[in-house]
Design a protein around this motif. Structure first.
Motif, mmCIF file in Angstrom:
data_model
loop_
_atom_site.group_PDB
_atom_site.id
_atom_site.type_symbol
_atom_site.label_atom_id
_atom_site.label_comp_id
_atom_site.label_asym_id
_atom_site.label_seq_id
_atom_site.Cartn_x
_atom_site.Cartn_y
_atom_site.Cartn_z
ATOM 1 N N VAL A 95 0.840 -1.206 0.000
ATOM 2 C CA VAL A 95 0.000 0.000 0.000
ATOM 3 C C VAL A 95 0.875 1.256 0.000
ATOM 4 C CG1 VAL A 95 -1.667 1.327 1.350
ATOM 5 C CG2 VAL A 95 -1.964 -1.141 1.090
ATOM 6 N N ILE A 96 1.923 1.262 0.831
ATOM 7 C CA ILE A 96 2.822 2.417 0.885
ATOM 8 C C ILE A 96 3.496 2.620 -0.473
ATOM 9 C CG2 ILE A 96 4.939 3.314 1.924
ATOM 10 C CD1 ILE A 96 4.159 1.925 4.509
ATOM 11 N N TRP A 97 3.969 1.527 -1.078
ATOM 12 C CA TRP A 97 4.646 1.624 -2.377
ATOM 13 C C TRP A 97 3.720 2.191 -3.443
ATOM 14 C CZ3 TRP A 97 3.442 -1.428 -6.789
ATOM 15 C CH2 TRP A 97 4.325 -1.259 -7.863
ATOM 16 N N PHE A 98 2.505 1.715 -3.487
ATOM 17 C CA PHE A 98 1.556 2.202 -4.488
ATOM 18 C C PHE A 98 1.246 3.682 -4.270
ATOM 19 C CE2 PHE A 98 -2.769 2.928 -6.096
ATOM 20 C CZ PHE A 98 -2.603 2.498 -7.409
ATOM 21 N N ALA A 99 1.047 4.077 -3.007
ATOM 22 C CA ALA A 99 0.746 5.482 -2.707
ATOM 23 C C ALA A 99 1.925 6.377 -3.063
ATOM 24 C CB ALA A 99 0.386 5.627 -1.229
ATOM 25 N N VAL A 100 3.140 5.933 -2.753
ATOM 26 C CA VAL A 100 4.328 6.724 -3.073
ATOM 27 C C VAL A 100 4.497 6.845 -4.585
ATOM 28 C CG1 VAL A 100 6.846 6.802 -2.899
ATOM 29 C CG2 VAL A 100 5.487 6.173 -0.921
ATOM 30 N N GLY A 101 4.210 5.746 -5.304
ATOM 31 C CA GLY A 101 4.307 5.793 -6.757
ATOM 32 C C GLY A 101 3.351 6.805 -7.360
ATOM 33 N N CYS A 102 2.113 6.792 -6.910
ATOM 34 C CA CYS A 102 1.132 7.777 -7.401
ATOM 35 C C CYS A 102 1.573 9.193 -7.053
ATOM 36 C CB CYS A 102 -0.246 7.483 -6.803
ATOM 37 S SG CYS A 102 -0.986 5.922 -7.352
ATOM 38 N N TYR A 103 2.064 9.370 -5.840
ATOM 39 C CA TYR A 103 2.544 10.687 -5.397
ATOM 40 C C TYR A 103 3.699 11.169 -6.279
ATOM 41 C CZ TYR A 103 5.198 13.950 -2.449
ATOM 42 O OH TYR A 103 5.908 15.023 -1.975
ATOM 43 N N TRP A 104 4.631 10.270 -6.598
ATOM 44 C CA TRP A 104 5.801 10.662 -7.380
ATOM 45 C C TRP A 104 5.420 10.998 -8.819
ATOM 46 C CZ3 TRP A 104 9.918 13.034 -6.930
ATOM 47 C CH2 TRP A 104 11.014 12.889 -7.759
ATOM 48 N N PRO A 134 22.312 12.214 -17.155
ATOM 49 C CA PRO A 134 21.066 11.470 -17.407
ATOM 50 C C PRO A 134 21.093 10.084 -16.758
ATOM 51 C CG PRO A 134 21.863 12.516 -19.428
ATOM 52 C CD PRO A 134 22.940 12.685 -18.404
ATOM 53 N N PHE A 135 20.024 9.758 -16.109
ATOM 54 C CA PHE A 135 19.814 8.465 -15.454
ATOM 55 C C PHE A 135 20.766 8.223 -14.281
ATOM 56 C CE2 PHE A 135 18.393 7.973 -19.832
ATOM 57 C CZ PHE A 135 17.097 7.515 -19.646
ATOM 58 N N LEU A 136 21.604 9.196 -13.963
ATOM 59 C CA LEU A 136 22.483 9.097 -12.800
ATOM 60 C C LEU A 136 22.322 10.356 -11.966
ATOM 61 C CD1 LEU A 136 25.774 7.515 -14.222
ATOM 62 C CD2 LEU A 136 24.059 6.436 -12.743
ATOM 63 N N ASN A 137 21.132 10.550 -11.435
ATOM 64 C CA ASN A 137 20.830 11.684 -10.573
ATOM 65 C C ASN A 137 19.804 11.217 -9.549
ATOM 66 O OD1 ASN A 137 18.056 12.317 -11.926
ATOM 67 N ND2 ASN A 137 19.534 12.264 -13.625
ATOM 68 N N TRP A 138 19.585 12.023 -8.543
ATOM 69 C CA TRP A 138 18.712 11.588 -7.443
ATOM 70 C C TRP A 138 17.277 11.372 -7.910
ATOM 71 C CZ3 TRP A 138 21.144 9.581 -3.708
ATOM 72 C CH2 TRP A 138 22.378 10.088 -3.286
ATOM 73 N N GLY A 139 16.814 12.175 -8.855
ATOM 74 C CA GLY A 139 15.472 11.965 -9.377
ATOM 75 C C GLY A 139 15.341 10.624 -10.074
ATOM 76 N N ALA A 140 16.342 10.274 -10.895
ATOM 77 C CA ALA A 140 16.318 8.977 -11.584
ATOM 78 C C ALA A 140 16.389 7.822 -10.585
ATOM 79 C CB ALA A 140 17.485 8.898 -12.572
ATOM 80 N N MET A 141 17.221 7.979 -9.564
ATOM 81 C CA MET A 141 17.345 6.916 -8.565
ATOM 82 C C MET A 141 16.037 6.691 -7.799
ATOM 83 S SD MET A 141 20.305 5.633 -8.883
ATOM 84 C CE MET A 141 20.108 5.965 -10.628
ATOM 85 N N ALA A 142 15.231 7.749 -7.668
ATOM 86 C CA ALA A 142 13.918 7.579 -7.026
ATOM 87 C C ALA A 142 13.031 6.673 -7.875
ATOM 88 C CB ALA A 142 13.256 8.943 -6.824
ATOM 89 N N TRP A 143 13.044 6.911 -9.207
ATOM 90 C CA TRP A 143 12.300 6.016 -10.103
ATOM 91 C C TRP A 143 12.828 4.585 -10.011
ATOM 92 C CZ3 TRP A 143 7.944 7.504 -12.422
ATOM 93 C CH2 TRP A 143 7.734 8.848 -12.691
ATOM 94 N N VAL A 144 14.139 4.451 -10.003
ATOM 95 C CA VAL A 144 14.754 3.119 -9.942
ATOM 96 C C VAL A 144 14.354 2.398 -8.656
ATOM 97 C CG1 VAL A 144 16.949 1.884 -9.780
ATOM 98 C CG2 VAL A 144 16.682 3.759 -11.432
#
Length: 528
Positions: free
Chosen positions: A341-350, A368-378
């Motif tokens: 539930v937490i993962w799904f909610a965080v995904g929608c939030y992100w 590209p693909f090596l930054n904190w924003g990308a790591m959040a997606w990963v």
């Protein structure tokens, strides 16, 4: 104790009425100026001591123990009221004098109660001891003396409560003390400037005292940490938290208070777990409350910063990942569901906030693909694929496929955001249409990868998912991306998408051929 209360509750009420009358008379004589303060103190000491001596003398005669307890309790109450008058209402006695007098009376009453199992006596003394300062409501700020007074009462009554297993003593002491704290805070309106103000110190002292007291009480009660001790211990944290947040408002963010309480309760849960050698309701309750406090505090990490959404994803995504691993290792379904539930909610939030969140560059350089924003997606994608794999191991194919699709959507979001960031950083002067064409190509390539993965895993779900992505890309490319003037780019994109489509057709044909061959082999084996 229930039988004693039912039988003598009117006597207890009568004692309280007498104490209230005694206190009211004290205050009235002050207003009228009939007798001086020292005469009042002498009269109170004489009356209280006389009742105590009379009660002790009657113990040698054939008089019911209940009557003796009522007389002794009334004497202790009057002495407590006198101490309140002398040391709290007026600063006629020093705090040390009040401490010595309180200790003497409380020790005497406790010794008698311990020797003769005088439960009624202690309940009367406790009621009078807490009622006296409430009724006095002094005009001068003698709070230190007041809390010395309460410390003596709580220490003695908690000791007897533990030694004799008289639960109501610690319940009444706990409730009464926090009521006294509330009344005196409102009455005195003490200064609360600074983090280490006196009201906060007293609240912290009460919190620590009761936390340790309830632990000791539970330990002495055959290591039984549930029941009233558990409820009051949790209520203690709630009361302290409310007062601390109120007192420190404007001085310290309440996230720090929640963090402190959370750590304390996590440590308490670990201590209980250590003492009893297993996880029970009490240790789990303290640990969960501590975890909840830390989670609430974590939501405020980075408040006021532009990267706050990114911090939220890392904190809550990390929590979801830890809960997922622990839940699977321990086979705790509730923890796994909570993590999901937490993962799904965080995904929608992100997905909602990522477009306006800073990229999270490393050392001021965007990679590209090596930054904190990308790591959040990963992070979110890895957790999703982990869920899918674990569900597949449990033969929950539908759940596994659903989670895999959600994880792939996260990968698609990663591609989209990173490509947009590349154009923003390195091609800021290019037209927006070029960005859209590039996105179409990247999504087409991603659709191809989905087809290849489906062929490799022999799962038609990913082929259908890839088909859906490809159709969306086709609609976007032909009806949206073709408006404009960048003709060469359009031709190139359409050629690339056409090549991807032909390649997907080849993958489909190869996958279908292999599938048919597997079916023929299976039929021949069945025929043999």
């Amino acid at each position: 104790m229930d039988q004693i209360i039912r039988k003598h509750w009117t006597s207890l009420l009568g004692v309280l009425f007498i104490v209230a009358a005694f206190v009211t008379l004290f205050k009235y004589t002050i207003d009228q100026g009939w007798i001086n303060d020292y005469m009042k103190i002498g009269f109170g000491l004489l009356t209280g001591t006389g009742l105590c001596v009379a009660g002790l003398a009657l113990t040698r005669r054939a008089i019911s123990l209940a009557a003796v307890q009522i007389i002794l309790g009334l004497g202790a109450c009057i002495l407590y009221a006198t101490f309140s008058f002398a040391g709290i209402y007026y600063e006629l006695w020093s705090p040390m004098t009040v401490l010595i007098g309180m200790t003497a009376v409380t020790a005497g009453a406790s010794a008698f109660a311990y020797r003769f199992d005088s439960r009624l006596l202690m309940n009367i003394a406790l009621a009078g001891g807490l009622l006296s300062p409430l009724l006095m409501q002094p005009i001068t700020d003698q709070v230190f003396t007041l809390f010395l007074y309460l410390l003596v009462i709580n220490s003695a009554f908690f000791y007897l409560s533990i030694a004799k297993n008289w639960t109501e003593l610690r319940i009444h002491a706990f409730i009464g003390t926090w009521i006294v704290y509330a009344v005196y805070f409102v009455h005195f309106n003490p200064p609360t400037e600074g983090i280490w103000s006196m009201p906060f110190r007293y609240a912290l002292a009460a919190f620590v005292f009761y936390l340790i007291g309830f632990l000791l009480s539970s330990w002495k009660s055959n290591r039984c940490f549930d029941g009233w001790n558990l409820y009051l211990s949790l209520a203690n944290g709630v009361l302290f938290g409310c007062w601390a947040v109120f007192i420190l408002y404007g001085e310290l963010h309440y996230a720090y208070v929640l963090t402190f309480i959370g750590l304390v309760y996590l440590i308490t849960g670990a201590v209980i777990r250590r003492l009893i050698g297993k996880i029970d309701v009490s240790s789990m309750s303290h640990a969960l409350v501590g975890l909840l406090m830390l989670l609430l505090a974590a939501t405020h990490v980075g408040s006021g910063m532009d990267v706050k959404p990114l911090i939220n994803v890392y904190v809550w995504g990390g929590i979801a990942g830890v809960l997922a691993v622990v839940g699977q290792a321990r086979r705790w379904v509730s923890m796994t569901v909570t993590s999901l539930v937490i993962w799904f909610a965080v995904g929608c939030y992100w997905f909602a906030v990522t477009w306006d969140t800073p990229r999270g560059e490393w050392f001021g350089t965007f990679i590209p693909f090596l930054n904190w924003g990308a790591m959040a997606w990963v992070l979110l994608a890895v957790i999703g694929f982990y869920y899918s794999i674990e569900a597949a191991k449990s033969n929950e194919s539908m759940m596994s496929h659903t989670l895999a699709i959600l994880a792939h959507l996260i990968v698609g979001g990663l591609l989209t955001v990173q490509i947009m960031s590349v154009f923003e950083e390195y091609f800021s002067g290019s037209s927006g249409q070029l960005l859209q064409l590039t996105l179409s190509v990247s999504w087409g390539i991603y659709a191809l990868l989905l087809f290849l993965w489906g062929a490799y895993r022999r799962q038609s779900l990913f082929r259908w998912f890839g088909t859906g992505v490809l159709l969306l890309v086709a609609i976007k490319a032909m009806f949206l991306d073709l408006s404009g003037e960048v003709v060469l780019y359009k031709v190139l994109v359409l050629l690339v998408l056409g090549g991807i489509s032909f390649l997907i057709t080849w993958v489909n044909g190869k996958w279908a051929g292999e599938k048919a061959a597997d079916v023929n082999v299976q039929e021949s084996q069945d025929g043999a």
